[in-house]
Design an enzyme around this catalytic site. Sequence first.
Site, PDB file in Angstrom:
ATOM      1  CD  GLU A   1     -74.068  68.806 -41.414  1.00  0.00           C
ATOM      2  OE1 GLU A   1     -74.744  69.443 -40.580  1.00  0.00           O
ATOM      3  OE2 GLU A   1     -72.929  68.371 -41.178  1.00  0.00           O
TER       4      GLU A   1
ATOM      5  CG  HIS B   1     -73.092  68.393 -37.306  1.00  0.00           C
ATOM      6  ND1 HIS B   1     -72.907  69.355 -38.279  1.00  0.00           N
ATOM      7  CD2 HIS B   1     -72.215  68.711 -36.317  1.00  0.00           C
ATOM      8  CE1 HIS B   1     -71.986  70.212 -37.893  1.00  0.00           C
ATOM      9  NE2 HIS B   1     -71.545  69.849 -36.695  1.00  0.00           N
TER      10      HIS B   1
ATOM     11  CB  ILE C   1     -61.760  68.775 -30.433  1.00  0.00           C
ATOM     12  CG1 ILE C   1     -62.998  69.619 -30.125  1.00  0.00           C
ATOM     13  CG2 ILE C   1     -62.162  67.328 -30.704  1.00  0.00           C
ATOM     14  CD1 ILE C   1     -63.953  69.759 -31.292  1.00  0.00           C
TER      15      ILE C   1
END
Length: 316
Positions: free
Chosen positions: A171, A194, A64
Site C-alpha cells: 500500500e 484501506h 468484525i
Amino acid sequence: ICVFNSPFSNSRSVAELVIAEIILLARQLGDRSREMHDGVWNKVSNNCYEIRGKTLGIVGYGHIGTQLSVLAESLGMHVIWYDILPLMPIGMSTAVESLDEVLAEADFVSCHVPETPETKNMIGARELALMKPGSYLINASRGTVVDIDALAASLKSGHLAGAAVDVYPKEPLANGPGFESPLRNCPNTLLTPHIGGSTEEAQRMIGIEVATAATKFINTGASINAVNFAECDLRAIPSTDRTTVRIVNVHQNVPGVLRQINNILADYNVNKQISDSKGDVAYFMADVTVEDTKDINTIYEHVTAIGENIITRVLF
C-alpha cells in the site's frame, strides 16, 4: 517501550462498509456510477439482484465477523461462517466445517482474518475456483490474505461477478497518485484505500481504547493488546489490600532469569504471578504480600541487580 493497538474499536465501521459493498456489488453500482460520470447512460437489470435471501459466507467470526453477521441477517441474508476456533453462533447464523464449504455455498464471501503465515494467500486460484459462478468476494481484512493476481484473473474471466477490496499486499505510504494494482479496471470491482475503520466514530474509539490500554499498563502492568510486547495481566489488587505489591519486570529472554526472580521472592507470600515472552524480551508480573515496607526496597534492589534485568517497577 510497550506499543498498543486498537483491534476492536473499528469493528462496526468495517462491518457497515462490507454491508454497503454487498449491496453495491449486487446492483453493479460501482460500474453504473463510473459510466454516468463518463456521460454514459446504461440502465440495465441483467445480473443485478436483491441481497435478501442470498447467502453470506464469513471467513473469520471475530469482532468484525459477528457484527457483519448481525447486520446481514437484519437485511434478510442467510449467514454461514468458518473459524478455526469453536465459537458460539449469533442469531440464526450457522458454522460450517471448512473454508471450502463456505466458498462452495456462499453467494458473497467476506474475509475477516488476521495476517499470519497460515492466512497468507488463503484465497488463491484454487479457492476462487471453488466459489460459485457469479458469486462475489470481499476482503477488508489484510492485504496478504487474497492472491490479487488470481482474483483479477477470476474477475476478468467472468467466474466471479464482482469483488470489493480495501486492503492490498503493498500500500502507498501517503495519499496521492501512484496506486497500482492488477484489480484496476476489473469489471464490477470496488477498490477502496484501506478505509474500513476510517470513520469519525472509529477514530474516536481507537483513541480512547489505546489511551486506556496505556494507562492500565502504567498503573497495573497489564499489557493486553500490545503489538511488540508479551501480553500479560493479573487480577487487580483490591483497594483495601495494604500489604500486597505488584512486581513488574522486563528482562532479557534467556534461561535462568525466572529462577533468579523466584529465588528472591522465595521468602515472601506470592499470591499470583504470570510470565510470557516475545522475541528477545520477557515480561514477569507477581503480586507479593509484604508486611514490612522496607522489604519492598529489598525486593526491588535484588531484582534490578539481576544481570538480564531491563526495567523493574513496583506497583501499589
